[in-house]
Design a protein around this motif. Structure first.
Motif, PDB file in Angstrom:
ATOM      1  N   PRO A 182     -20.332  -5.167 -12.735  1.00  0.00           N
ATOM      2  CA  PRO A 182     -18.938  -4.618 -12.363  1.00  0.00           C
ATOM      3  C   PRO A 182     -18.663  -4.119 -13.846  1.00  0.00           C
ATOM      4  CG  PRO A 182     -19.864  -6.536 -11.252  1.00  0.00           C
ATOM      5  CD  PRO A 182     -20.689  -6.202 -12.113  1.00  0.00           C
ATOM      6  N   ASN A 183     -17.311  -3.132 -14.013  1.00  0.00           N
ATOM      7  CA  ASN A 183     -16.329  -3.117 -15.211  1.00  0.00           C
ATOM      8  C   ASN A 183     -15.671  -4.149 -15.284  1.00  0.00           C
ATOM      9  OD1 ASN A 183     -17.122  -1.024 -15.647  1.00  0.00           O
ATOM     10  ND2 ASN A 183     -15.526   0.096 -13.378  1.00  0.00           N
ATOM     11  N   ASP A 184     -15.516  -5.531 -14.307  1.00  0.00           N
ATOM     12  CA  ASP A 184     -14.626  -6.841 -14.837  1.00  0.00           C
ATOM     13  C   ASP A 184     -15.393  -7.569 -15.763  1.00  0.00           C
ATOM     14  OD1 ASP A 184     -12.636  -8.916 -15.105  1.00  0.00           O
ATOM     15  OD2 ASP A 184     -12.272  -8.899 -13.128  1.00  0.00           O
ATOM     16  N   GLU A 234     -14.602 -10.640 -16.249  1.00  0.00           N
ATOM     17  CA  GLU A 234     -14.763 -11.909 -15.012  1.00  0.00           C
ATOM     18  C   GLU A 234     -14.834 -12.087 -14.101  1.00  0.00           C
ATOM     19  OE1 GLU A 234     -13.330 -13.963 -17.121  1.00  0.00           O
ATOM     20  OE2 GLU A 234     -12.712 -12.778 -18.780  1.00  0.00           O
ATOM     21  N   ASP A 235     -16.418 -10.813 -13.904  1.00  0.00           N
ATOM     22  CA  ASP A 235     -16.708 -10.763 -12.478  1.00  0.00           C
ATOM     23  C   ASP A 235     -17.162 -12.036 -12.403  1.00  0.00           C
ATOM     24  OD1 ASP A 235     -18.092  -9.778  -9.820  1.00  0.00           O
ATOM     25  OD2 ASP A 235     -16.930  -8.516  -9.739  1.00  0.00           O
ATOM     26  N   SER A 236     -17.296 -12.488 -11.490  1.00  0.00           N
ATOM     27  CA  SER A 236     -18.516 -13.161 -11.517  1.00  0.00           C
ATOM     28  C   SER A 236     -20.405 -13.190 -11.325  1.00  0.00           C
ATOM     29  CB  SER A 236     -19.276 -14.549 -10.014  1.00  0.00           C
ATOM     30  OG  SER A 236     -18.588 -13.806  -8.459  1.00  0.00           O
ATOM     31  N   ARG A 237     -20.146 -11.583 -10.618  1.00  0.00           N
ATOM     32  CA  ARG A 237     -21.572 -11.472 -10.429  1.00  0.00           C
ATOM     33  C   ARG A 237     -21.953 -10.756 -11.887  1.00  0.00           C
ATOM     34  NH1 ARG A 237     -20.800  -6.291  -6.287  1.00  0.00           N
ATOM     35  NH2 ARG A 237     -18.877  -6.957  -7.678  1.00  0.00           N
ATOM     36  N   ALA A 238     -21.204 -10.455 -12.934  1.00  0.00           N
ATOM     37  CA  ALA A 238     -21.105  -9.118 -14.417  1.00  0.00           C
ATOM     38  C   ALA A 238     -22.398 -10.282 -14.970  1.00  0.00           C
ATOM     39  CB  ALA A 238     -20.125  -9.465 -14.930  1.00  0.00           C
ATOM     40  N   ARG A 256     -25.862 -10.226 -13.789  1.00  0.00           N
ATOM     41  CA  ARG A 256     -26.540  -8.872 -13.625  1.00  0.00           C
ATOM     42  C   ARG A 256     -26.588  -8.427 -14.285  1.00  0.00           C
ATOM     43  NH1 ARG A 256     -25.300  -5.610  -9.588  1.00  0.00           N
ATOM     44  NH2 ARG A 256     -24.797  -6.942  -7.809  1.00  0.00           N
TER      45      ARG A 256
END
Length: 232
Positions: free
Chosen positions: A154-156, A158-162, A165
């Motif tokens: 994810p570009n964000d 702060e996204d929990s998946r960033a 991944r």
């Protein structure tokens, strides 16, 4: 002529030399891939930098730089894979002309072994080249997987998946690099096997030299000292 009769063409020293070749190839690979914490190999050190690369990638915007690096890595593996395939084809062509190889050997190194002996020696070279080809192809595929995983981060930041991944991408990248390094080692030992054409003693010397070169690059090189410099 039976296989036992054909094997008799090889001396005990030939068997020892080939055994040393395969043992050196196997054990140096295990050592490099599983070094001790006190003496990490360059490959192990680079694995840490690959993880750091992916951590930095999460916050980098845009990620064109990361995509370019991955494209460059895939080009490198593709180049070595195609080169290995050409080398395999050339060596197989020599095997198909065993009598000519035998005649050339008699003229150059004054050895009168039958064509069967030269064919076996060339087949060992083909084994290493084939191993290298398969490693390079799989490495290329894994770098492709890495690129897909990087694109899925994810570009964000702060996204929990960033971060998870990104760490997945790092581990796939490390596996790809491990395959690439194994392919290179197979090429090195394949080149050492060429020395067997001049006799078992030459093969032992070439294997020892190859072993020393690989050891120095992984455990005693200037690049390793640089990578160990945590103050940089």
């Amino acid at each position: 002529m039976t296989w036992i009769d054909r094997i008799a063409f090889f001396s005990t020293l030939d068997v020892i030399a080939v055994g040393f070749l395969f043992s050196a190839w196997f054990f140096i690979g295990v050592w490099i891939d599983n070094p001790t914490k006190a003496t990490p190999s360059v490959s192990a050190l680079m694995a840490g930098y690959r993880r750091e690369w992916m951590r930095q990638m999460v916050t980098r915007d845009p990620r064109i730089f990361d995509a370019q690096i991955l494209a460059s890595l895939r080009q490198g593996t593709a180049f070595f894979a195609s080169t290995s395939m050409l080398a395999i084809g050339g060596t197989l062509a020599l095997i198909g002309n065993g009598e000519r190889v035998s005649g050339l050997a008699r003229e150059l190194i004054l050895v009168s072994d039958p064509a069967f002996v030269w064919e076996i020696k060339l087949l060992v070279i083909v084994f290493f080249l084939s191993n290298a080809f398969l490693k390079f192809v799989w490495s290329n595929r894994l770098f492709g997987y890495t690129a897909v995983l990087v694109a899925s981060v994810p570009n964000d930041a702060e996204d929990s998946r960033a971060m998870p991944r990104a760490m997945q991408a790092a581990e796939i990248s490390i596996t790809a690099a491990r395959g690439f390094n194994r392919g290179l080692r197979a090429v090195y030992f394949g080149m050492a096997t060429v020395a067997w054409l001049a006799g078992p003693i030459t093969l032992i010397v070439a294997t020892t030299f190859t072993l020393g070169v690989i050891y120095r690059r992984e455990f005693a090189s200037a690049s390793r000292k640089i990578l160990l410099n945590t103050q940089a």
